[in-house]
Design an enzyme around this catalytic site. Structure first.
Site, PDB file in Angstrom:
ATOM      1  N   THR A  16      67.010  27.853  52.478  1.00 12.71           N
ATOM      2  CA  THR A  16      65.905  27.146  53.127  1.00 12.71           C
ATOM      3  C   THR A  16      64.586  27.906  53.070  1.00 12.71           C
ATOM      4  OG1 THR A  16      66.351  28.087  55.308  1.00 12.71           O
ATOM      5  CG2 THR A  16      67.533  26.062  54.734  1.00 12.71           C
ATOM      6  N   ASP A  17      63.526  27.166  53.365  1.00 13.93           N
ATOM      7  CA  ASP A  17      62.210  27.781  53.501  1.00 13.93           C
ATOM      8  C   ASP A  17      61.994  28.172  54.965  1.00 13.93           C
ATOM      9  OD1 ASP A  17      61.604  25.424  54.875  1.00 13.93           O
ATOM     10  OD2 ASP A  17      60.411  24.595  53.239  1.00 13.93           O
ATOM     11  N   ALA A  18      60.810  28.571  55.316  1.00 11.15           N
ATOM     12  CA  ALA A  18      60.527  29.028  56.678  1.00 11.15           C
ATOM     13  C   ALA A  18      60.703  27.924  57.716  1.00 11.15           C
ATOM     14  CB  ALA A  18      59.114  29.588  56.759  1.00 11.15           C
TER      15      ALA A  18
ATOM     16  N   ILE B 136      64.082  23.855  55.882  1.00 13.28           N
ATOM     17  CA  ILE B 136      64.340  22.780  54.916  1.00 13.28           C
ATOM     18  C   ILE B 136      64.741  23.416  53.594  1.00 13.28           C
ATOM     19  CG2 ILE B 136      63.245  20.907  53.610  1.00 13.28           C
ATOM     20  CD1 ILE B 136      61.468  20.446  56.087  1.00 13.28           C
TER      21      ILE B 136
END
Length: 147
Positions: A28-30, A33
């Site tokens: 995931t990103d920050a 997601i």
């Protein structure tokens, strides 16, 4: 001690292979997601397990014949986002099988929600010759039975 640990393998049902994937923090990103490129990693894992499920050892093909599948082209459509800790299913459905190529439709679901559609054209390559070669007869027959 952990010799009997068995990784997820997936299964074929109605000529479609389904492989379970869990979204981890690293995917995931920050914002929690799934990063867009990781959907391609999920698809690659599912294709690898699909071939394994057919009883074919890609490792032996690499060692003995120096052959393997490489991606020639890929079209991906993102419909909805996967999030941290989601349980996903990645499918593989063979649309076309040629002498040295395959076209595979892959879809990624969270429950009944379709998140991603991918169409991948694969070429069966000789790693020594650096050119396409025919798919082995045993594998070709198993793949064509799923069309």
């Amino acid at each position: 001690m952990f010799e009997e640990t068995i990784p997820a393998t997936g299964r074929i049902e109605n000529k479609i292979f389904a492989y379970p994937v869990r979204v981890y923090y690293e995917d995931t990103d920050a914002g929690g997601i799934v990063y867009y490129a990781n959907y391609l990693k999920f698809a690659e894992r599912a294709r690898t397990e699909f071939i394994r499920n057919l009883g074919i050892s890609q490792e032996k093909n690499l060692e003995n014949d120096q052959t393997g599948f490489v991606v020639r082209s890929c079209h991906i459509e993102y419909l909805a986002s996967a999030r941290l800790d989601d349980a996903l299913v990645v499918t593989c459905q063979v649309l076309e099988a040629g002498g040295a190529s395959l076209v595979v439709r892959q879809e990624i679901y969270r429950g009944d929600t379709l998140l991603t559609k991918i169409e991948v054209k694969l070429i069966h390559m000789s790693l020594n010759l650096k050119r396409p070669v025919r798919i082995e007869a045993e594998l070709g027959a198993k793949i064509k039975a799923l069309i």
